[in-house]
Write an enzyme that holds these catalytic residues in place. Structure first.
Site, mmCIF file in Angstrom:
data_model
loop_
_atom_site.group_PDB
_atom_site.id
_atom_site.type_symbol
_atom_site.label_atom_id
_atom_site.label_comp_id
_atom_site.label_asym_id
_atom_site.label_seq_id
_atom_site.Cartn_x
_atom_site.Cartn_y
_atom_site.Cartn_z
ATOM 1 N N HIS A 462 0.436 1.398 8.586
ATOM 2 C CA HIS A 462 1.307 2.572 8.610
ATOM 3 C C HIS A 462 2.792 2.235 8.492
ATOM 4 O O HIS A 462 3.607 2.747 9.272
ATOM 5 C CB HIS A 462 1.064 3.371 9.907
ATOM 6 C CG HIS A 462 -0.343 3.832 10.062
ATOM 7 N ND1 HIS A 462 -0.946 4.046 11.287
ATOM 8 C CD2 HIS A 462 -1.285 4.145 9.139
ATOM 9 C CE1 HIS A 462 -2.182 4.455 11.106
ATOM 10 N NE2 HIS A 462 -2.423 4.514 9.820
HETATM 11 C C1 LIG Z 1 -6.134 0.320 4.127
HETATM 12 C C2 LIG Z 1 -5.381 1.551 4.598
HETATM 13 C C3 LIG Z 1 -5.984 2.395 5.524
HETATM 14 C C4 LIG Z 1 -5.296 3.542 5.957
HETATM 15 N N1 LIG Z 1 -5.958 4.451 6.756
HETATM 16 C C5 LIG Z 1 -5.379 5.651 6.991
HETATM 17 C C6 LIG Z 1 -6.110 6.692 7.618
HETATM 18 O O1 LIG Z 1 -7.285 6.558 7.953
HETATM 19 N N2 LIG Z 1 -5.487 7.880 7.828
HETATM 20 C C7 LIG Z 1 -4.180 8.085 7.466
HETATM 21 O O2 LIG Z 1 -3.653 9.173 7.723
HETATM 22 N N3 LIG Z 1 -3.462 7.097 6.895
HETATM 23 C C8 LIG Z 1 -4.038 5.915 6.600
HETATM 24 N N4 LIG Z 1 -3.345 4.957 5.930
HETATM 25 C C9 LIG Z 1 -1.922 5.191 5.633
HETATM 26 C C10 LIG Z 1 -1.686 6.218 4.530
HETATM 27 O O3 LIG Z 1 -2.687 6.136 3.543
HETATM 28 C C11 LIG Z 1 -0.298 5.980 3.930
HETATM 29 O O4 LIG Z 1 0.676 6.106 4.946
HETATM 30 C C12 LIG Z 1 0.052 6.966 2.839
HETATM 31 O O5 LIG Z 1 -0.940 6.957 1.841
HETATM 32 C C13 LIG Z 1 1.415 6.604 2.243
HETATM 33 O O6 LIG Z 1 1.703 7.477 1.193
HETATM 34 P P1 LIG Z 1 2.920 7.202 0.207
HETATM 35 O O7 LIG Z 1 2.952 8.345 -0.727
HETATM 36 O O8 LIG Z 1 4.119 6.893 1.003
HETATM 37 O O9 LIG Z 1 2.561 5.850 -0.561
HETATM 38 P P2 LIG Z 1 1.284 5.484 -1.415
HETATM 39 O O10 LIG Z 1 0.178 6.436 -1.172
HETATM 40 O O11 LIG Z 1 1.007 4.049 -1.169
HETATM 41 O O12 LIG Z 1 1.739 5.730 -2.911
HETATM 42 C C14 LIG Z 1 2.700 4.995 -3.614
HETATM 43 C C15 LIG Z 1 2.293 4.994 -5.095
HETATM 44 O O13 LIG Z 1 3.385 4.600 -5.881
HETATM 45 C C16 LIG Z 1 2.961 3.667 -6.850
HETATM 46 N N5 LIG Z 1 4.116 2.853 -7.188
HETATM 47 C C17 LIG Z 1 4.788 2.010 -6.383
HETATM 48 N N6 LIG Z 1 5.815 1.444 -7.037
HETATM 49 C C18 LIG Z 1 5.808 1.957 -8.285
HETATM 50 C C19 LIG Z 1 6.622 1.757 -9.433
HETATM 51 N N7 LIG Z 1 7.652 0.920 -9.411
HETATM 52 N N8 LIG Z 1 6.324 2.446 -10.571
HETATM 53 C C20 LIG Z 1 5.288 3.324 -10.602
HETATM 54 N N9 LIG Z 1 4.465 3.520 -9.539
HETATM 55 C C21 LIG Z 1 4.732 2.855 -8.389
HETATM 56 C C22 LIG Z 1 1.861 2.909 -6.136
HETATM 57 O O14 LIG Z 1 1.022 2.213 -7.032
HETATM 58 C C23 LIG Z 1 1.157 4.018 -5.376
HETATM 59 O O15 LIG Z 1 0.175 4.639 -6.165
HETATM 60 C C24 LIG Z 1 -3.981 3.806 5.484
HETATM 61 C C25 LIG Z 1 -3.385 2.948 4.557
HETATM 62 C C26 LIG Z 1 -4.070 1.834 4.105
HETATM 63 C C27 LIG Z 1 -3.418 0.935 3.098
#
Ligand SMILES: Cc1cc2nc3c(=O)[nH]c(=O)nc-3n(C[C@H](O)[C@H](O)[C@H](O)COP(=O)(O)OP(=O)(O)OC[C@H]3O[C@@H](n4cnc5c(N)ncnc54)[C@H](O)[C@@H]3O)c2cc1C
Length: 535
Positions: A462
């Site tokens: 997280h």
């Molecule tokens: C293994 C794991 C288990 C988890 N379990 C849970 C759970 O059970 N419940 C829960 O609520 N949360 C859970 N989480 C946490 C939750 O999933 C994340 O906090 C949330 O998905 C973050 O969202 P985000 O949009 O910030 O980033 P992300 O969902 O990581 O999205 C970022 C996206 O941007 C893309 N990206 C990055 N840099 C670039 C670039 N330069 N150019 C183009 N694309 C790019 C990436 O490839 C990715 O697709 C878990 C996370 C992980 C990794």
């Protein structure tokens, strides 16, 4: 190529943004995702998550720098690199955190982010299987459902919690967060409900939404303090894209990386990495926070855990019925508990129970049969940072988590280890448990348990806070997620979270994206999305 909006990253936040912004046919929206399509079947079968955590085709597979308080170990940090981002590889537990978390955001300078303001947005996205209520919504894109299958060992875990003196709850997002119970999950009848599945897929029908996968954004195009678009490598070819507004949704590691690659950050640090500073901003990459987690493992006498399960039979059952162990999110049950160190009325430890032996993110395949309790410190006081070592966008940024750098966090982690052990010692497990594997009998007093934590603690995934929202010196975005001092640029993902919520971070990130999209639509000429009345 010109668009009204460019969204960088199709993760938890990016897919929601793309869906909402493209609701208005007048908006031309471009979504750029560094990873590929979410075609792998293990993404969609919930129990596949055990493999996804290590699958580099869908995962950035980051490592931290050596962690001084964790025996200089470099900790493994999986992050989704695929449509849906981390929501395509996560454990699907649906948790919003505690109402007071959001009130504290508002008190810290994030006007309009108190619980009463954010609650309607959680409900706006939600399609709650149990129906609508004071705290739950129906009809939203995000399916929130009960597990179709869970292990009898998860029932024992809940019973053990009650025997240890804690409450039982059937809803961690209900009026009271605390207690032991089964998690509700982001699943659609036994299938993972990532944001790509829930929000993006239906929106892709729209001609005004363009999605490019294998499109890695390398920098933001800045002209006189205005963001004009981005430069990206699309399937190996460099391309430039123009937009009225650019939104970074690359997650807590990649969004600050992109800002720094574009010359936005601490001038001295940027120069060290060979980047010309264009806009000074002290907070970029700072304020990194994460939930550190310690596992207690015990063996069981029989073979009723998920260890060494017949994967072929589980897969077949899943294909035929969408049920059975294949539909399990593995971290089926959990708890929110207030420890003796709790500083207010919020729980400060979260548990995830896994009816299998789980060590090192599942990378250490253990012999035998057993169970695991994950325990994490919900509100750590340690702060880390993301930095760059080079101006090469293809090089991973440096992650300094700085876990347990405060005495409070060290004491909390020992509390976590004690709690896991105490739950396994309850009567509910008496006839099935065998020996304790971790921490192991030799680790009893504070010092021994701390030594165990230093050797074994890992992330529970997280990370947040690296482009934090607010108005203080370290704030990167304002409460409408606009980057301070730069026009046409927002950050919208887990990186804007100013202080960690008391729970998992997917639902909060989706809520953040809902709000950001509504503001963007309000500001655009023709408004389509109607925000919830109470917000
Ligand atoms: C293994 C794991 C288990 C988890 N379990 C849970 C759970 O059970 N419940 C829960 O609520 N949360 C859970 N989480 C946490 C939750 O999933 C994340 O906090 C949330 O998905 C973050 O969202 P985000 O949009 O910030 O980033 P992300 O969902 O990581 O999205 C970022 C996206 O941007 C893309 N990206 C990055 N840099 C670039 C670039 N330069 N150019 C183009 N694309 C790019 C990436 O490839 C990715 O697709 C878990 C996370 C992980 C990794």
């Amino acid at each position: 190529m010109e668009y009204d909006y460019i969204i960088v990253g199709a993760g938890s936040a990016g897919c929601v943004l793309a869906a909402r912004l493209s609701e208005n046919p007048a908006n031309r929206v471009l979504l750029l995702e560094a990873g590929g399509r979410d075609r792998h079947p293990l993404i969609h079968m919930p129990a596949g998550l055990a493999r996804l955590a290590t699958m580099t085709s869908v995962n950035w597979s980051y490592y931290t720098q050596p962690e001084p308080e964790l025996n200089n170990r470099e900790l493994y940090w999986p992050r989704g690199k695929v449509l849906g981002g981390s929501s395509s590889i996560n454990a699907m537990c649906y948790c919003r955190g505690h109402a007071r978390d959001y009130d504290s955001w508002a008190e810290s300078g994030c006007a309009g982010w108190h619980w009463d303001a954010v609650k309607p947005w959680f409900m706006h996205s939600e399609d709650q299987q149990r129906g609508a209520s004071e705290l739950h919504g129906v009809g939203g894109e995000l399916k929130v459902q009960d597990l179709r299958y869970h292990s009898p060992l998860s029932e024992r875990f809940i019973e053990a919690g009650v025997q240890a003196g804690y409450a039982r709850t059937d809803d961690f997002n209900g009026p009271r967060q605390r207690g032991f119970g089964l998690y509700q999950v982001t699943q659609d009848n036994g299938r993972r409900c990532s944001t790509a599945y829930a929000f993006l897929r239906p929106a892709l029908e729209r001609p005004n939404l363009t999605l490019l996968t294998r499109a890695r954004v390398q920098s933001i195009r800045l002209e006189n303090g205005i963001a004009r678009g981005v430069v990206a490598t699309v399937k190996g070819r460099q391309q430039s894209f123009e937009a009225g507004e650019t939104v970074l949704a690359g997650g807590a590691i990649n969004s600050p990386q992109l800002l720094m690659l574009s010359g936005i950050g601490r001038p001295d640090d940027l120069r060290l990495a060979g980047i010309e500073p264009l806009h000074e901003m002290a907070g970029v990459g700072q304020n990194l926070q994460d939930h550190l987690d310690i596992c207690t493992l015990v063996g069981i006498k029989g073979k009723q855990s998920y260890d060494h399960i017949n994967e072929f039979m589980a897969g077949l059952r899943y294909l035929l019925t969408r049920g059975g162990p294949g539909s399990s999110n593995v971290a089926e049950a959990g708890a929110f508990v207030a420890s003796d160190l709790a500083q207010d009325d919020r729980p400060d430890i979260q548990l995830h129970f896994v009816p299998a032996l789980l060590d090192d993110h599942g990378r250490n395949r253990m012999e035998g049969y057993g169970m695991t309790i994950h325990a994490c410190n919900l509100r750590p006081t340690s702060r880390g940072e993301i930095r760059l070592s080079t101006d090469n966008p293809d090089q991973a940024p440096l992650i300094f988590a700085r876990y347990m750098s405060t005495e409070f966090d060290r004491r909390m982690m020992v509390e976590c280890a004690r709690l896991g052990r105490r739950i396994f010692e309850q009567e509910a497990f008496a006839d099935c448990r065998s020996q304790e594997i971790f921490p192991g009998a030799q680790h009893q007093d504070y010092e021994a348990l701390l030594e165990f934590v230093r050797r074994k603690a890992e992330t529970i995934y997280h990370p947040v806070g690296t482009c934090k929202m607010g108005s203080d010196d370290l704030a990167v975005v304002d409460p409408q997620l606009r980057v301070h001092g730069i026009d046409g640029l927002r950050v919208c993902d887990a990186s804007i979270i100013p202080s960690l919520v008391s729970g998992n971070t997917n639902a909060p990130t989706i809520m953040i994206a809902e709000r950001c999209a509504a503001w963007m639509l309000e500001n655009s000429k023709s408004r389509q999305s109607v925000p919830p009345a109470a917000a």
